[in-house]
Design a protein around this motif. Structure first.
Motif, short mmCIF file in Angstrom:
data_model
loop_
_atom_site.label_atom_id
_atom_site.label_comp_id
_atom_site.label_asym_id
_atom_site.label_seq_id
_atom_site.Cartn_x
_atom_site.Cartn_y
_atom_site.Cartn_z
N GLN A 106 13.50 2.54 19.62
CA GLN A 106 14.99 1.71 18.91
C GLN A 106 16.04 2.25 19.21
N CYS A 107 16.17 3.58 19.33
CA CYS A 107 17.85 4.61 19.17
C CYS A 107 18.15 4.40 17.82
N LEU A 108 17.37 4.97 16.83
CA LEU A 108 17.63 5.28 15.58
C LEU A 108 17.73 6.17 14.59
N ASP A 109 18.30 6.25 14.01
CA ASP A 109 18.28 7.74 13.20
C ASP A 109 17.15 8.16 12.19
N PRO A 110 16.67 9.36 12.59
CA PRO A 110 15.24 9.47 11.69
C PRO A 110 14.90 9.15 10.78
N LYS A 111 16.75 10.01 10.39
CA LYS A 111 16.52 10.58 8.57
C LYS A 111 16.82 9.33 7.61
N MET A 112 17.68 8.85 8.71
CA MET A 112 17.84 7.61 7.49
C MET A 112 16.83 6.01 7.91
N VAL A 113 15.98 6.40 8.16
CA VAL A 113 14.84 5.70 8.74
C VAL A 113 13.66 6.00 7.61
N LEU A 114 13.81 6.92 7.46
CA LEU A 114 12.49 8.05 6.99
C LEU A 114 13.03 7.58 5.74
N LEU A 124 6.79 0.78 -4.32
CA LEU A 124 5.97 -0.16 -4.03
C LEU A 124 5.03 0.45 -4.33
N ASN A 125 4.40 2.14 -4.51
CA ASN A 125 3.40 2.52 -5.09
C ASN A 125 2.42 2.94 -3.67
N ARG A 126 2.71 2.81 -2.48
CA ARG A 126 2.22 2.30 -1.72
C ARG A 126 2.36 2.95 -0.30
N SER A 127 2.31 3.28 0.33
CA SER A 127 2.48 3.81 2.25
C SER A 127 2.84 2.09 2.95
N VAL A 128 3.22 2.57 3.47
CA VAL A 128 4.81 1.40 4.47
C VAL A 128 4.48 2.04 6.00
N LYS A 129 4.21 1.18 6.86
CA LYS A 129 4.19 1.15 8.36
C LYS A 129 5.27 0.74 8.67
N PHE A 130 6.81 1.68 8.96
CA PHE A 130 8.12 0.97 9.74
C PHE A 130 7.82 0.05 10.98
N ASP A 131 7.87 -0.88 11.38
CA ASP A 131 8.26 -1.94 12.45
C ASP A 131 9.66 -1.94 13.40
N TYR A 132 10.19 -2.55 12.92
CA TYR A 132 11.45 -2.41 13.08
C TYR A 132 12.70 -2.68 12.73
#
Length: 160
Positions: A106-114, A124-132
């Motif tokens: 998606q041509c995104l900046d990985p640092k910002m997404v992370l 949330l005190n749990r892991s989540v998956k990135f979608d878009y």
């Protein structure tokens, strides 16, 4: 595409077998692989013996010359002989690879997404998956949760 036989042991029952899999995929040449990477099913396999589902882990290269990135699933700490003008991202697990695919495709900046992902996980005190990235609504989607971005963040998150 480059195929080879991959030795596999089911992590659930120990069944040993070999499977033919692609080890190199070029983005513009394989839309099915791209779609399966996007939905997370590319590395999934069901054991013929116990019927359990699991991720296959094997050396794999996904190259997108148009977007100028290479994702490599490997145990190695460095990779040689890839295009110097393209980003190379080494992933040491299937989950890392799939996350990197969603970000770089998606041509995104990985640092910002992370950063946003970690903030949401802490909340949330749990892991989540990135979608878009939803440019229209100025947010990142993690599963069914939208994380709003400022106008400035929306401009900075895209790396073209």
């Amino acid at each position: 595409m480059k195929e080879r036989m991959i030795p596999v042991t089911c992590p659930h029952c120990g069944h040993v077998f070999e499977i033919k899999r692609d080890t190199v995929v070029i983005a513009q040449m394989d839309s099915v692989a791209r779609s399966r990477l996007d939905d997370g099913s590319y590395f999934m396999h069901q054991c013929q013996n116990c019927k359990s589902m699991f991720y296959l882990y094997y050396p794999f290269l996904y190259r997108d010359p148009k977007k100028k990135f290479n994702l490599v699933l490997t145990e190695k700490k460095s990779i040689d002989n890839l295009c110097e003008d393209e980003q190379v991202v080494l992933c040491h697990s299937v989950s890392q690879f799939l996350l990197a695919f969603k970000i770089y495709d998606q041509c995104l900046d990985p640092k910002m997404v992370l950063v946003k992902k970690k903030q949401l996980e802490k909340k949330l005190n749990r892991s989540v998956k990135f979608d878009y990235f939803d440019m229209k609504n100025h947010c990142l989607w993690f599963e069914d949760i939208a994380v709003s971005l400022t106008e400035k963040e929306c401009k900075e998150i895209l790396i073209l």
